[in-house]
Design a protein around this motif. Sequence first.
Motif, short mmCIF file in Angstrom:
data_model
loop_
_atom_site.label_atom_id
_atom_site.label_comp_id
_atom_site.label_asym_id
_atom_site.label_seq_id
_atom_site.Cartn_x
_atom_site.Cartn_y
_atom_site.Cartn_z
N GLN A 74 0.83 -1.21 0.00
CA GLN A 74 0.00 0.00 0.00
C GLN A 74 0.87 1.26 0.00
OE1 GLN A 74 -3.14 -0.13 3.07
NE2 GLN A 74 -2.89 -2.34 3.11
N GLY A 75 1.91 1.24 0.82
CA GLY A 75 2.81 2.40 0.87
C GLY A 75 3.51 2.63 -0.45
N ARG A 76 3.91 1.54 -1.12
CA ARG A 76 4.55 1.69 -2.43
C ARG A 76 3.57 2.30 -3.44
NH1 ARG A 76 6.07 -3.28 -3.27
NH2 ARG A 76 8.27 -3.02 -2.69
N ALA A 77 2.32 1.85 -3.39
CA ALA A 77 1.33 2.39 -4.33
C ALA A 77 1.08 3.88 -4.07
CB ALA A 77 0.02 1.60 -4.19
N ILE A 78 1.04 4.28 -2.80
CA ILE A 78 0.83 5.69 -2.48
C ILE A 78 2.00 6.52 -2.98
CG2 ILE A 78 0.66 7.33 -0.57
CD1 ILE A 78 -0.89 5.17 0.97
N ALA A 79 3.23 6.02 -2.83
CA ALA A 79 4.41 6.75 -3.30
C ALA A 79 4.39 6.89 -4.82
CB ALA A 79 5.68 6.02 -2.85
N ARG A 80 4.00 5.84 -5.51
CA ARG A 80 3.91 5.92 -6.98
C ARG A 80 2.83 6.91 -7.41
NH1 ARG A 80 4.32 -0.53 -8.62
NH2 ARG A 80 6.58 -0.74 -8.29
N SER A 81 1.73 6.92 -6.68
CA SER A 81 0.66 7.87 -7.02
C SER A 81 1.13 9.30 -6.83
CB SER A 81 -0.56 7.59 -6.14
OG SER A 81 -1.57 8.53 -6.37
N ALA A 82 1.89 9.55 -5.75
CA ALA A 82 2.41 10.90 -5.51
C ALA A 82 3.40 11.31 -6.60
CB ALA A 82 3.08 10.97 -4.14
N ALA A 83 4.20 10.35 -7.08
CA ALA A 83 5.13 10.66 -8.17
C ALA A 83 4.38 10.98 -9.46
CB ALA A 83 6.09 9.50 -8.39
N ALA A 84 3.28 10.26 -9.68
CA ALA A 84 2.50 10.49 -10.90
C ALA A 84 1.83 11.85 -10.92
CB ALA A 84 1.44 9.38 -11.05
N GLN A 85 1.61 12.44 -9.74
CA GLN A 85 0.99 13.76 -9.69
C GLN A 85 1.86 14.83 -10.35
OE1 GLN A 85 -2.13 14.43 -8.54
NE2 GLN A 85 -2.35 12.22 -8.22
N MET A 86 3.16 14.60 -10.46
CA MET A 86 4.06 15.58 -11.05
C MET A 86 4.10 15.49 -12.57
SD MET A 86 7.30 15.45 -8.42
CE MET A 86 7.68 13.72 -8.76
N LEU A 87 3.46 14.49 -13.15
CA LEU A 87 3.52 14.26 -14.59
C LEU A 87 2.21 14.64 -15.26
CD1 LEU A 87 5.28 10.77 -14.47
CD2 LEU A 87 6.35 13.02 -14.78
N PRO A 88 2.25 14.90 -16.57
CA PRO A 88 1.01 15.23 -17.28
C PRO A 88 0.04 14.05 -17.29
CG PRO A 88 2.95 15.81 -18.58
CD PRO A 88 3.43 14.98 -17.46
N THR A 89 -1.23 14.36 -17.43
CA THR A 89 -2.26 13.33 -17.59
C THR A 89 -2.90 13.47 -18.95
OG1 THR A 89 -3.96 14.73 -16.59
CG2 THR A 89 -2.72 13.28 -15.12
N LEU A 90 -3.31 12.38 -19.51
CA LEU A 90 -3.95 12.36 -20.83
C LEU A 90 -5.24 11.57 -20.73
CD1 LEU A 90 -3.90 12.96 -23.87
CD2 LEU A 90 -2.61 10.83 -24.19
N ASP A 91 -6.32 12.22 -21.12
CA ASP A 91 -7.64 11.58 -21.10
C ASP A 91 -8.16 11.47 -22.53
OD1 ASP A 91 -7.76 11.50 -18.27
OD2 ASP A 91 -8.37 13.60 -18.23
N PHE A 92 -8.71 10.33 -22.87
CA PHE A 92 -9.33 10.10 -24.17
C PHE A 92 -10.83 10.00 -23.93
CE2 PHE A 92 -10.76 6.99 -27.47
CZ PHE A 92 -10.62 7.84 -28.56
N SER A 93 -11.61 10.89 -24.60
CA SER A 93 -13.03 10.97 -24.28
C SER A 93 -13.89 11.08 -25.52
CB SER A 93 -13.29 12.17 -23.36
OG SER A 93 -12.77 13.36 -23.95
N PRO A 94 -14.09 10.01 -26.27
CA PRO A 94 -15.04 10.04 -27.39
C PRO A 94 -16.48 10.19 -26.88
CG PRO A 94 -14.27 7.81 -27.00
CD PRO A 94 -13.47 8.69 -26.10
N GLN A 95 -17.29 10.87 -27.63
CA GLN A 95 -18.64 11.15 -27.15
C GLN A 95 -19.60 11.25 -28.33
OE1 GLN A 95 -18.87 14.41 -24.34
NE2 GLN A 95 -20.88 15.01 -25.12
N VAL A 96 -20.79 10.70 -28.14
CA VAL A 96 -21.89 10.81 -29.11
C VAL A 96 -23.11 11.29 -28.36
CG1 VAL A 96 -23.37 9.61 -30.75
CG2 VAL A 96 -20.95 8.95 -30.54
N SER A 97 -23.76 12.31 -28.88
CA SER A 97 -24.96 12.82 -28.21
C SER A 97 -26.09 12.97 -29.22
CB SER A 97 -24.68 14.16 -27.53
OG SER A 97 -24.30 15.13 -28.48
#
Length: 462
Positions: A74-97
């Motif tokens: 659990q501690g390792r996962a929390i540390a990795r999550s904190a490291a990921a906060q410093m990096l860009p995020t990319l979301d792919f969001s196709p949508q049909v309405s």
Amino acid sequence: MSCLTACAVGPNYRTPQISLIPFHNVSKTAFSISSSENAVSWWKSFHDTELDKIESRVLTQNLDLKAAYARVLQGRAIARSAAAQMLPTLDFSPQVSATRLSEEGLIGHIVREIPHFNRDYREYNVGGVASWELDIAGGLRRAHEAARDEFQAAEAEGDGTRLSLAAEAADTYLRIRGDQARLRIARDVFTSNQKMMDLIRQRRSRNVADDRELSSATVVVEAARQNMIDIEKDEETQSNRLDVLMGTQPGTYAVELRIYAELPAVPAPSANAQPLEVLRRRPDVIASERRLAASNARIGEALANYYPKISLQGALGFESMSPQQLFTAPGFQPTATGALRWRIFDFGKISSDVSRARGSYAEALASYQATMLRAAEDVEDAFFHLSQTRQAIASQMHNVEALHHAAALTWQSYTAGTLALNDALQANITLLNAQDRLASMRAEEDRAAVECFRALGGGWQS
């Protein structure tokens, strides 16, 4: 920009300097103080194959240890999550309405008068959004440092659980072996007391002894019987505890331990180096120091809220009301956004967070210093206990030797007809009681050695 992102507000961590004088009880054991050659599997120093087997089971099957390792994950996962906060995020969001436009709305009122107006329409949107918060003040980096340090603390606590369980298993095993040695002697004591009572009963039948002597002999016999029962009860209790430590139901491995074996020879726990080196390899000290480092990083994380935060966002995608025209140049829709957020006034919230972080650091520092002192106390107590037990054993061995010689002379006098059987049996009982005390001391010496290994942090890979 690279210059700005390279700095981080808040104090940089430095391990506190603690001065300790040399241990004053370690030298009393008269052991060599060279480096331990087997710090991780320290129990192998006892050269007992049954103990090695037990420790192997404990370290692979114990449920508390599995829970500790789960906390490490659990501690390792929390540390990795904190490291990921410093990096860009990319979301792919196709949508049909699909939409039916209201004729009573603002747009509906305007367009409903147009001939052949179609209220129903569809919209297709395919794209991705990238976002990145520039860590100008280093708040995210400080948060990552704290999470990393807390993960390392969890690792150390897992090592501490491993050490404690291994030491408890060794201590329990040695108690069982000590009980077995004492039980053999207790049975001999019971037999001798029984013979003495039979002798007194015969003398009573000839009116040579009175009821008082017979009652006294009965009390001694029953006391010897109760002593056997107490030893057997403790042996069973320890055997059940050992099975639970090995992650199995009590009674699973009891048959293996019923085979009598001598107590192993006492190894030489090693404490070379300076006290600071010895204590800093203890898991509890490491965990406390890592939590101190995490508290230091939390100060910088709180201070970073005083500074502006800049975030960038970009979106690339296609939008169209027709699937056939979706992936075309006219349908291409890029977007770029930059945002600045700077807290100007918050009624002292940031100041309170900083003060709380500094207070947590002061608490963690005091806790670390106290942990070091308690660790030094454990070492001193463990080695003093071992040295005192060894002195007591040496004295008891002289006592047993003298009683053995006295019992031999008494028996010679009895066989020569110059001494009553009662006196000969009493001398033998006294010798057996001294041997019981010696067996108990030898088990205590082995257990004291285990406590020394535990105090030195043995069982942890430095």
